[in-house]
Design a protein around this motif. Structure first.
Motif, PDB file in Angstrom:
ATOM      1  N   LEU A   1       0.824  -1.201   0.000  1.00  0.00           N
ATOM      2  CA  LEU A   1       0.000   0.000   0.000  1.00  0.00           C
ATOM      3  C   LEU A   1       0.861   1.255   0.000  1.00  0.00           C
ATOM      4  CD1 LEU A   1      -2.806   1.242   0.126  1.00  0.00           C
ATOM      5  CD2 LEU A   1      -2.672   1.093   2.618  1.00  0.00           C
ATOM      6  N   THR A   2       1.911   1.273   0.793  1.00  0.00           N
ATOM      7  CA  THR A   2       2.827   2.408   0.841  1.00  0.00           C
ATOM      8  C   THR A   2       3.497   2.614  -0.511  1.00  0.00           C
ATOM      9  OG1 THR A   2       3.232   1.981   3.175  1.00  0.00           O
ATOM     10  CG2 THR A   2       4.805   3.398   2.043  1.00  0.00           C
ATOM     11  N   LEU A   3       3.964   1.542  -1.107  1.00  0.00           N
ATOM     12  CA  LEU A   3       4.605   1.631  -2.416  1.00  0.00           C
ATOM     13  C   LEU A   3       3.631   2.141  -3.476  1.00  0.00           C
ATOM     14  CD1 LEU A   3       7.125   1.102  -4.123  1.00  0.00           C
ATOM     15  CD2 LEU A   3       6.274  -1.207  -4.483  1.00  0.00           C
ATOM     16  N   ALA A   4       2.392   1.645  -3.455  1.00  0.00           N
ATOM     17  CA  ALA A   4       1.394   2.099  -4.422  1.00  0.00           C
ATOM     18  C   ALA A   4       1.096   3.583  -4.256  1.00  0.00           C
ATOM     19  CB  ALA A   4       0.122   1.277  -4.277  1.00  0.00           C
ATOM     20  N   LEU A   5       1.013   4.057  -3.025  1.00  0.00           N
ATOM     21  CA  LEU A   5       0.754   5.481  -2.785  1.00  0.00           C
ATOM     22  C   LEU A   5       1.925   6.349  -3.236  1.00  0.00           C
ATOM     23  CD1 LEU A   5      -1.004   5.314   0.694  1.00  0.00           C
ATOM     24  CD2 LEU A   5      -2.040   5.848  -1.529  1.00  0.00           C
ATOM     25  N   ILE A   6       3.139   5.908  -2.982  1.00  0.00           N
ATOM     26  CA  ILE A   6       4.317   6.674  -3.401  1.00  0.00           C
ATOM     27  C   ILE A   6       4.399   6.735  -4.921  1.00  0.00           C
ATOM     28  CG2 ILE A   6       6.852   6.671  -3.457  1.00  0.00           C
ATOM     29  CD1 ILE A   6       6.746   5.550  -0.580  1.00  0.00           C
ATOM     30  N   VAL A   7       4.230   5.599  -5.574  1.00  0.00           N
ATOM     31  CA  VAL A   7       4.287   5.561  -7.034  1.00  0.00           C
ATOM     32  C   VAL A   7       3.154   6.393  -7.637  1.00  0.00           C
ATOM     33  CG1 VAL A   7       4.034   4.047  -9.038  1.00  0.00           C
ATOM     34  CG2 VAL A   7       5.527   3.391  -7.162  1.00  0.00           C
ATOM     35  N   GLY A   8       1.966   6.290  -7.068  1.00  0.00           N
ATOM     36  CA  GLY A   8       0.840   7.080  -7.556  1.00  0.00           C
ATOM     37  C   GLY A   8       1.079   8.578  -7.413  1.00  0.00           C
ATOM     38  N   ALA A   9       1.602   8.997  -6.280  1.00  0.00           N
ATOM     39  CA  ALA A   9       1.878  10.420  -6.062  1.00  0.00           C
ATOM     40  C   ALA A   9       2.956  10.921  -7.016  1.00  0.00           C
ATOM     41  CB  ALA A   9       2.296  10.654  -4.607  1.00  0.00           C
ATOM     42  N   CYS A  10       3.997  10.134  -7.216  1.00  0.00           N
ATOM     43  CA  CYS A  10       5.064  10.556  -8.140  1.00  0.00           C
ATOM     44  C   CYS A  10       4.561  10.594  -9.577  1.00  0.00           C
ATOM     45  CB  CYS A  10       6.265   9.626  -8.010  1.00  0.00           C
ATOM     46  SG  CYS A  10       7.129   9.803  -6.445  1.00  0.00           S
ATOM     47  N   THR A  11       3.741   9.630  -9.955  1.00  0.00           N
ATOM     48  CA  THR A  11       3.182   9.627 -11.304  1.00  0.00           C
ATOM     49  C   THR A  11       2.294  10.840 -11.514  1.00  0.00           C
ATOM     50  OG1 THR A  11       3.259   7.230 -11.383  1.00  0.00           O
ATOM     51  CG2 THR A  11       1.775   8.306 -12.935  1.00  0.00           C
ATOM     52  N   TRP A  12       1.461  11.149 -10.530  1.00  0.00           N
ATOM     53  CA  TRP A  12       0.600  12.325 -10.634  1.00  0.00           C
ATOM     54  C   TRP A  12       1.449  13.592 -10.764  1.00  0.00           C
ATOM     55  CZ3 TRP A  12       0.293  16.619  -7.492  1.00  0.00           C
ATOM     56  CH2 TRP A  12      -0.739  17.507  -7.798  1.00  0.00           C
ATOM     57  N   ALA A  13       2.457  13.747  -9.924  1.00  0.00           N
ATOM     58  CA  ALA A  13       3.308  14.934  -9.968  1.00  0.00           C
ATOM     59  C   ALA A  13       4.040  15.035 -11.302  1.00  0.00           C
ATOM     60  CB  ALA A  13       4.307  14.911  -8.815  1.00  0.00           C
ATOM     61  N   PHE A  14       4.507  13.886 -11.796  1.00  0.00           N
ATOM     62  CA  PHE A  14       5.253  13.878 -13.052  1.00  0.00           C
ATOM     63  C   PHE A  14       4.362  14.269 -14.227  1.00  0.00           C
ATOM     64  CE2 PHE A  14       7.433  11.697 -16.598  1.00  0.00           C
ATOM     65  CZ  PHE A  14       8.656  12.316 -16.472  1.00  0.00           C
ATOM     66  N   ARG A  15       3.073  13.963 -14.148  1.00  0.00           N
ATOM     67  CA  ARG A  15       2.145  14.321 -15.222  1.00  0.00           C
ATOM     68  C   ARG A  15       1.537  15.705 -15.030  1.00  0.00           C
ATOM     69  NH1 ARG A  15       0.626  10.118 -18.537  1.00  0.00           N
ATOM     70  NH2 ARG A  15       1.428   8.106 -17.898  1.00  0.00           N
ATOM     71  N   PHE A  16       1.333  16.143 -13.794  1.00  0.00           N
ATOM     72  CA  PHE A  16       0.657  17.402 -13.530  1.00  0.00           C
ATOM     73  C   PHE A  16       1.576  18.604 -13.686  1.00  0.00           C
ATOM     74  CE2 PHE A  16      -0.500  20.742 -10.481  1.00  0.00           C
ATOM     75  CZ  PHE A  16      -1.734  21.101 -11.007  1.00  0.00           C
ATOM     76  N   PHE A  17       2.741  18.574 -13.065  1.00  0.00           N
ATOM     77  CA  PHE A  17       3.591  19.759 -13.026  1.00  0.00           C
ATOM     78  C   PHE A  17       4.112  20.206 -14.390  1.00  0.00           C
ATOM     79  CE2 PHE A  17       3.902  18.658  -8.431  1.00  0.00           C
ATOM     80  CZ  PHE A  17       3.225  19.785  -7.991  1.00  0.00           C
ATOM     81  N   PRO A  18       4.445  19.327 -15.316  1.00  0.00           N
ATOM     82  CA  PRO A  18       4.852  19.830 -16.637  1.00  0.00           C
ATOM     83  C   PRO A  18       3.738  20.599 -17.361  1.00  0.00           C
ATOM     84  CG  PRO A  18       5.660  17.623 -16.360  1.00  0.00           C
ATOM     85  CD  PRO A  18       4.753  17.897 -15.193  1.00  0.00           C
ATOM     86  N   THR A  19       2.487  20.308 -17.064  1.00  0.00           N
ATOM     87  CA  THR A  19       1.409  21.071 -17.708  1.00  0.00           C
ATOM     88  C   THR A  19       1.310  22.482 -17.154  1.00  0.00           C
ATOM     89  OG1 THR A  19      -0.296  20.346 -16.136  1.00  0.00           O
ATOM     90  CG2 THR A  19       0.064  18.978 -18.092  1.00  0.00           C
ATOM     91  N   LYS A  20       1.823  22.712 -15.975  1.00  0.00           N
ATOM     92  CA  LYS A  20       1.788  24.035 -15.348  1.00  0.00           C
ATOM     93  C   LYS A  20       3.080  24.817 -15.556  1.00  0.00           C
ATOM     94  CE  LYS A  20      -2.269  23.361 -13.816  1.00  0.00           C
ATOM     95  NZ  LYS A  20      -3.360  23.964 -14.540  1.00  0.00           N
ATOM     96  N   ALA A  21       4.105  24.165 -16.061  1.00  0.00           N
ATOM     97  CA  ALA A  21       5.398  24.830 -16.237  1.00  0.00           C
ATOM     98  C   ALA A  21       5.410  25.648 -17.524  1.00  0.00           C
ATOM     99  CB  ALA A  21       6.519  23.798 -16.263  1.00  0.00           C
ATOM    100  N   ASP A  22       6.151  26.743 -17.509  1.00  0.00           N
ATOM    101  CA  ASP A  22       6.329  27.563 -18.699  1.00  0.00           C
ATOM    102  C   ASP A  22       7.503  26.994 -19.497  1.00  0.00           C
ATOM    103  OD1 ASP A  22       6.330  29.551 -20.610  1.00  0.00           O
ATOM    104  OD2 ASP A  22       7.411  30.982 -19.349  1.00  0.00           O
ATOM    105  N   LEU A  23       7.183  26.253 -20.553  1.00  0.00           N
ATOM    106  CA  LEU A  23       8.217  25.581 -21.338  1.00  0.00           C
ATOM    107  C   LEU A  23       8.671  26.409 -22.531  1.00  0.00           C
ATOM    108  CD1 LEU A  23       6.731  21.982 -21.307  1.00  0.00           C
ATOM    109  CD2 LEU A  23       8.443  22.966 -19.786  1.00  0.00           C
ATOM    110  N   SER A  24       8.173  27.628 -22.652  1.00  0.00           N
ATOM    111  CA  SER A  24       8.537  28.456 -23.807  1.00  0.00           C
ATOM    112  C   SER A  24       9.970  28.969 -23.726  1.00  0.00           C
ATOM    113  CB  SER A  24       7.574  29.629 -23.938  1.00  0.00           C
ATOM    114  OG  SER A  24       7.675  30.476 -22.802  1.00  0.00           O
ATOM    115  N   THR A  25      10.555  28.916 -22.551  1.00  0.00           N
ATOM    116  CA  THR A  25      11.907  29.459 -22.398  1.00  0.00           C
ATOM    117  C   THR A  25      13.007  28.405 -22.519  1.00  0.00           C
ATOM    118  OG1 THR A  25      11.778  29.180 -20.003  1.00  0.00           O
ATOM    119  CG2 THR A  25      11.066  31.300 -20.907  1.00  0.00           C
ATOM    120  N   ILE A  26      12.648  27.145 -22.608  1.00  0.00           N
ATOM    121  CA  ILE A  26      13.702  26.133 -22.694  1.00  0.00           C
ATOM    122  C   ILE A  26      14.209  26.011 -24.130  1.00  0.00           C
ATOM    123  CG2 ILE A  26      12.811  24.836 -20.728  1.00  0.00           C
ATOM    124  CD1 ILE A  26      11.772  22.750 -22.681  1.00  0.00           C
ATOM    125  N   LYS A  27      15.471  25.674 -24.246  1.00  0.00           N
ATOM    126  CA  LYS A  27      16.080  25.496 -25.563  1.00  0.00           C
ATOM    127  C   LYS A  27      15.628  24.163 -26.155  1.00  0.00           C
ATOM    128  CE  LYS A  27      20.232  27.683 -23.850  1.00  0.00           C
ATOM    129  NZ  LYS A  27      21.593  27.393 -23.457  1.00  0.00           N
TER     130      LYS A  27
END
Length: 109
Positions: free
Chosen positions: A6-32
């Motif tokens: 259960l702990t492993l599933a929660l950690i993996v789920g939280a990391c997967t959510w963060a990995f998918r959510f935060f790039p949509t909120k980041a300003d990627l127009s400035t990266i090369k």
């Protein structure tokens, strides 16, 4: 259910959510386009596909290796995916063609 799972599933789920959510909120127009962050983001899709492929195929291979062989539907589906992608360079077409080939092989064999 064990607490470790259960702990492993929660950690993996939280990391997967963060990995998918935060790039949509980041300003990627400035990266090369050829920078390290752009290359990292471009490589995550194929890495995820390869990881899911290995995770889904490994149980089938373990079961059939004990019976001295690779399952025919798995071999057909994988071969059609590789050939379709090589011919068309389309992930969508390769995925659909591989799914159809796998389904037909299961149905016919």
């Amino acid at each position: 259910m064990r607490l470790e799972i259960l702990t492993l599933a929660l950690i993996v789920g939280a990391c997967t959510w963060a990995f998918r959510f935060f790039p949509t909120k980041a300003d990627l127009s400035t990266i090369k386009p050829d920078g390290i962050l752009a290359r990292f983001l471009a490589s995550t899709g194929p890495a995820a596909i390869a990881t899911l492929f290995v995770a889904s195929v490994l149980p089938m291979l373990k079961a059939d290796l004990a019976n001295a062989g690779v399952p025919m539907p798995l071999a057909c589906g994988t071969l059609v995916v590789v050939l379709t992608y090589a011919a068309l360079r389309s992930v969508v077409a390769a995925t659909l063609a591989g799914s159809v080939a796998y389904g037909l092989a299961v149905w016919l064999l």
